[in-house]
Design a protein around this motif. Structure first.
Motif, PDB file in Angstrom:
ATOM      1  N   VAL A  50       0.837  -1.205   0.000  1.00  0.00           N
ATOM      2  CA  VAL A  50       0.000   0.000   0.000  1.00  0.00           C
ATOM      3  C   VAL A  50       0.874   1.258   0.000  1.00  0.00           C
ATOM      4  CG1 VAL A  50      -1.739   1.301   1.304  1.00  0.00           C
ATOM      5  CG2 VAL A  50      -1.961  -1.182   1.056  1.00  0.00           C
ATOM      6  N   ALA A  51       1.952   1.237   0.784  1.00  0.00           N
ATOM      7  CA  ALA A  51       2.853   2.397   0.827  1.00  0.00           C
ATOM      8  C   ALA A  51       3.561   2.589  -0.517  1.00  0.00           C
ATOM      9  CB  ALA A  51       3.876   2.221   1.951  1.00  0.00           C
ATOM     10  N   ALA A  52       4.046   1.503  -1.115  1.00  0.00           N
ATOM     11  CA  ALA A  52       4.750   1.610  -2.397  1.00  0.00           C
ATOM     12  C   ALA A  52       3.825   2.108  -3.502  1.00  0.00           C
ATOM     13  CB  ALA A  52       5.346   0.258  -2.784  1.00  0.00           C
ATOM     14  N   ALA A  53       2.558   1.720  -3.428  1.00  0.00           N
ATOM     15  CA  ALA A  53       1.586   2.172  -4.429  1.00  0.00           C
ATOM     16  C   ALA A  53       1.143   3.610  -4.178  1.00  0.00           C
ATOM     17  CB  ALA A  53       0.375   1.249  -4.432  1.00  0.00           C
ATOM     18  N   GLU A  54       1.547   4.154  -3.032  1.00  0.00           N
ATOM     19  CA  GLU A  54       1.178   5.520  -2.661  1.00  0.00           C
ATOM     20  C   GLU A  54      -0.329   5.722  -2.777  1.00  0.00           C
ATOM     21  OE1 GLU A  54       3.690   7.752  -5.338  1.00  0.00           O
ATOM     22  OE2 GLU A  54       5.400   7.598  -3.974  1.00  0.00           O
ATOM     23  N   VAL A  55      -1.066   4.755  -2.222  1.00  0.00           N
ATOM     24  CA  VAL A  55      -2.523   4.796  -2.294  1.00  0.00           C
ATOM     25  C   VAL A  55      -3.046   5.940  -1.432  1.00  0.00           C
ATOM     26  CG1 VAL A  55      -4.661   3.535  -1.827  1.00  0.00           C
ATOM     27  CG2 VAL A  55      -2.676   2.325  -2.747  1.00  0.00           C
ATOM     28  N   GLN A  56      -3.893   6.753  -2.049  1.00  0.00           N
ATOM     29  CA  GLN A  56      -4.507   7.887  -1.361  1.00  0.00           C
ATOM     30  C   GLN A  56      -6.012   7.827  -1.537  1.00  0.00           C
ATOM     31  OE1 GLN A  56      -2.712  11.483  -2.819  1.00  0.00           O
ATOM     32  NE2 GLN A  56      -0.660  10.831  -2.261  1.00  0.00           N
ATOM     33  N   LYS A  57      -6.692   8.577  -0.724  1.00  0.00           N
ATOM     34  CA  LYS A  57      -8.147   8.612  -0.784  1.00  0.00           C
ATOM     35  C   LYS A  57      -8.611   8.955  -2.199  1.00  0.00           C
ATOM     36  CE  LYS A  57     -12.154  10.738   1.300  1.00  0.00           C
ATOM     37  NZ  LYS A  57     -12.838  10.046   2.318  1.00  0.00           N
ATOM     38  N   GLY A  58      -9.505   8.120  -2.721  1.00  0.00           N
ATOM     39  CA  GLY A  58     -10.073   8.335  -4.045  1.00  0.00           C
ATOM     40  C   GLY A  58      -9.316   7.671  -5.179  1.00  0.00           C
ATOM     41  N   ASP A  59      -8.131   7.116  -4.908  1.00  0.00           N
ATOM     42  CA  ASP A  59      -7.397   6.417  -5.965  1.00  0.00           C
ATOM     43  C   ASP A  59      -8.209   5.224  -6.460  1.00  0.00           C
ATOM     44  OD1 ASP A  59      -5.209   8.083  -5.843  1.00  0.00           O
ATOM     45  OD2 ASP A  59      -3.887   6.641  -4.852  1.00  0.00           O
ATOM     46  N   ARG A  60      -8.190   5.021  -7.759  1.00  0.00           N
ATOM     47  CA  ARG A  60      -8.814   3.833  -8.347  1.00  0.00           C
ATOM     48  C   ARG A  60      -7.751   2.748  -8.445  1.00  0.00           C
ATOM     49  NH1 ARG A  60     -11.546   7.292 -12.905  1.00  0.00           N
ATOM     50  NH2 ARG A  60     -13.338   8.053 -11.757  1.00  0.00           N
ATOM     51  N   VAL A  61      -8.089   1.566  -7.945  1.00  0.00           N
ATOM     52  CA  VAL A  61      -7.151   0.452  -7.937  1.00  0.00           C
ATOM     53  C   VAL A  61      -7.819  -0.778  -8.539  1.00  0.00           C
ATOM     54  CG1 VAL A  61      -5.857  -1.156  -6.463  1.00  0.00           C
ATOM     55  CG2 VAL A  61      -5.910   1.291  -5.892  1.00  0.00           C
ATOM     56  N   ILE A  62      -7.117  -1.429  -9.453  1.00  0.00           N
ATOM     57  CA  ILE A  62      -7.513  -2.761  -9.894  1.00  0.00           C
ATOM     58  C   ILE A  62      -6.612  -3.718  -9.135  1.00  0.00           C
ATOM     59  CG2 ILE A  62      -7.585  -4.418 -11.785  1.00  0.00           C
ATOM     60  CD1 ILE A  62      -8.220  -2.154 -13.682  1.00  0.00           C
ATOM     61  N   GLU A  63      -7.236  -4.571  -8.339  1.00  0.00           N
ATOM     62  CA  GLU A  63      -6.488  -5.559  -7.574  1.00  0.00           C
ATOM     63  C   GLU A  63      -6.646  -6.913  -8.255  1.00  0.00           C
ATOM     64  OE1 GLU A  63      -6.222  -7.725  -3.217  1.00  0.00           O
ATOM     65  OE2 GLU A  63      -7.989  -6.539  -3.712  1.00  0.00           O
ATOM     66  N   VAL A  64      -5.528  -7.529  -8.588  1.00  0.00           N
ATOM     67  CA  VAL A  64      -5.525  -8.817  -9.283  1.00  0.00           C
ATOM     68  C   VAL A  64      -5.356  -9.932  -8.266  1.00  0.00           C
ATOM     69  CG1 VAL A  64      -4.391 -10.220 -11.030  1.00  0.00           C
ATOM     70  CG2 VAL A  64      -4.487  -7.737 -11.297  1.00  0.00           C
ATOM     71  N   GLY A  65      -6.251 -10.907  -8.309  1.00  0.00           N
ATOM     72  CA  GLY A  65      -6.145 -12.054  -7.413  1.00  0.00           C
ATOM     73  C   GLY A  65      -6.432 -11.679  -5.979  1.00  0.00           C
ATOM     74  N   SER A  66      -7.638 -11.249  -5.714  1.00  0.00           N
ATOM     75  CA  SER A  66      -7.994 -10.698  -4.401  1.00  0.00           C
ATOM     76  C   SER A  66      -8.077 -11.744  -3.298  1.00  0.00           C
ATOM     77  CB  SER A  66      -9.316  -9.947  -4.505  1.00  0.00           C
ATOM     78  OG  SER A  66      -9.185  -8.939  -5.476  1.00  0.00           O
ATOM     79  N   GLY A  67      -8.224 -13.000  -3.657  1.00  0.00           N
ATOM     80  CA  GLY A  67      -8.202 -14.070  -2.665  1.00  0.00           C
ATOM     81  C   GLY A  67      -9.209 -13.887  -1.550  1.00  0.00           C
ATOM     82  N   LEU A  68      -8.720 -13.807  -0.318  1.00  0.00           N
ATOM     83  CA  LEU A  68      -9.573 -13.633   0.855  1.00  0.00           C
ATOM     84  C   LEU A  68      -9.912 -12.172   1.131  1.00  0.00           C
ATOM     85  CD1 LEU A  68      -7.841 -16.222   3.191  1.00  0.00           C
ATOM     86  CD2 LEU A  68     -10.082 -16.455   2.102  1.00  0.00           C
ATOM     87  N   GLY A  69      -9.323 -11.259   0.387  1.00  0.00           N
ATOM     88  CA  GLY A  69      -9.644  -9.847   0.550  1.00  0.00           C
ATOM     89  C   GLY A  69      -8.808  -9.127   1.588  1.00  0.00           C
ATOM     90  N   THR A  70      -7.715  -9.729   2.017  1.00  0.00           N
ATOM     91  CA  THR A  70      -6.883  -9.075   3.030  1.00  0.00           C
ATOM     92  C   THR A  70      -6.253  -7.809   2.475  1.00  0.00           C
ATOM     93  OG1 THR A  70      -6.431 -11.281   3.922  1.00  0.00           O
ATOM     94  CG2 THR A  70      -5.080  -9.475   4.750  1.00  0.00           C
ATOM     95  N   LEU A  71      -5.610  -7.897   1.302  1.00  0.00           N
ATOM     96  CA  LEU A  71      -5.034  -6.702   0.686  1.00  0.00           C
ATOM     97  C   LEU A  71      -6.141  -5.729   0.294  1.00  0.00           C
ATOM     98  CD1 LEU A  71      -2.691  -5.041  -0.405  1.00  0.00           C
ATOM     99  CD2 LEU A  71      -2.752  -6.443  -2.490  1.00  0.00           C
ATOM    100  N   THR A  72      -7.269  -6.251  -0.138  1.00  0.00           N
ATOM    101  CA  THR A  72      -8.415  -5.409  -0.489  1.00  0.00           C
ATOM    102  C   THR A  72      -8.771  -4.492   0.676  1.00  0.00           C
ATOM    103  OG1 THR A  72      -9.250  -7.290  -1.779  1.00  0.00           O
ATOM    104  CG2 THR A  72     -10.763  -5.444  -1.420  1.00  0.00           C
ATOM    105  N   GLN A  73      -8.813  -5.070   1.877  1.00  0.00           N
ATOM    106  CA  GLN A  73      -9.160  -4.283   3.063  1.00  0.00           C
ATOM    107  C   GLN A  73      -8.118  -3.203   3.343  1.00  0.00           C
ATOM    108  OE1 GLN A  73     -12.195  -4.601   4.933  1.00  0.00           O
ATOM    109  NE2 GLN A  73     -11.406  -2.551   5.336  1.00  0.00           N
TER     110      GLN A  73
END
Length: 193
Positions: A50-73
């Motif tokens: 999340v830090a490397a992606a510099e995710v900020q409020k409102g960013d659109r993200v396509i997450e590949v292979g979401s699995g159990l949704g841990t990274l999604t959260q």
């Protein structure tokens, strides 16, 4: 502005292993070798992604292979609007239930190689999205080629890969493979952790 692919590699830590194991047991799911499934169990890596992606409020993200949704959260907690792509039917159904009350996530049951980000329901019409994933390793070259040749160019790509694959992608002459040449044509890959 040149796209950078940030790459992680690494394996097990005990921080959330029991939570993930319990969730898999409750769902009656075992990783499917045919789908190349693997479940990231190092909480520190989630935070680094999340830090490397510099995710900020409102960013659109396509997450590949979401699995159990841990990274999604983690992405949602950072304020991202997530389109979570999961091929496994049981996991996709689990994600739909798990995130039923979240307004900033769309769960898509699909093969990422067949996914069309230009479909208007995904709101990915330009380069204002980030591609993040811990996806099956055997898909690496095919997925990256598909993204770079057929999708709108993402503003950032952050991937969890095997060490050897990451090293091949980042190789310099004379050790460059076709994968390295093709990825480096579009990006400046960097191993982050």
């Amino acid at each position: 502005n040149v796209l950078k692919i940030l790459i992680f590699y690494g394996f097990y830590a005990m921080a959330i292993i029991n939570q993930i194991k319990n969730e898999l047991i409750q769902l009656g799911i075992k990783p499917e070798k045919s789908l190349g499934q693997n479940f990231l169990i190092n909480e520190g890596i989630y935070q680094k992604i999340v830090a490397a992606a510099e995710v900020q409020k409102g960013d659109r993200v396509i997450e590949v292979g979401s699995g159990l949704g841990t990274l999604t959260q983690y992405l949602l907690d950072a304020g991202a609007e997530v389109t979570a792509i999961e091929k496994d039917h049981a996991l996709a159904e689990h994600l739909k239930t798990k995130f039923a009350n979240q307004k900033n996530v769309k769960i898509v049951e699909d093969d990422i190689l067949k996914f069309n980000p230009l479909n208007t329901k995904y709101l990915i019409q330009d380069t204002r999205y980030k591609l993040i994933g811990n996806f099956p390793y055997y898909l690496t070259s095919h997925l990256l080629r598909t993204v770079f040749e057929n999708w709108p160019m993402p503003s950032k790509v952050v991937l969890m890969l095997q060490k050897e694959v990451a090293q091949r992608i980042c190789a310099k002459p004379p050790k460059m493979s076709l994968l390295a040449v093709s990825v480096q044509y579009y990006t400046r890959p960097k191993i982050v952790s």
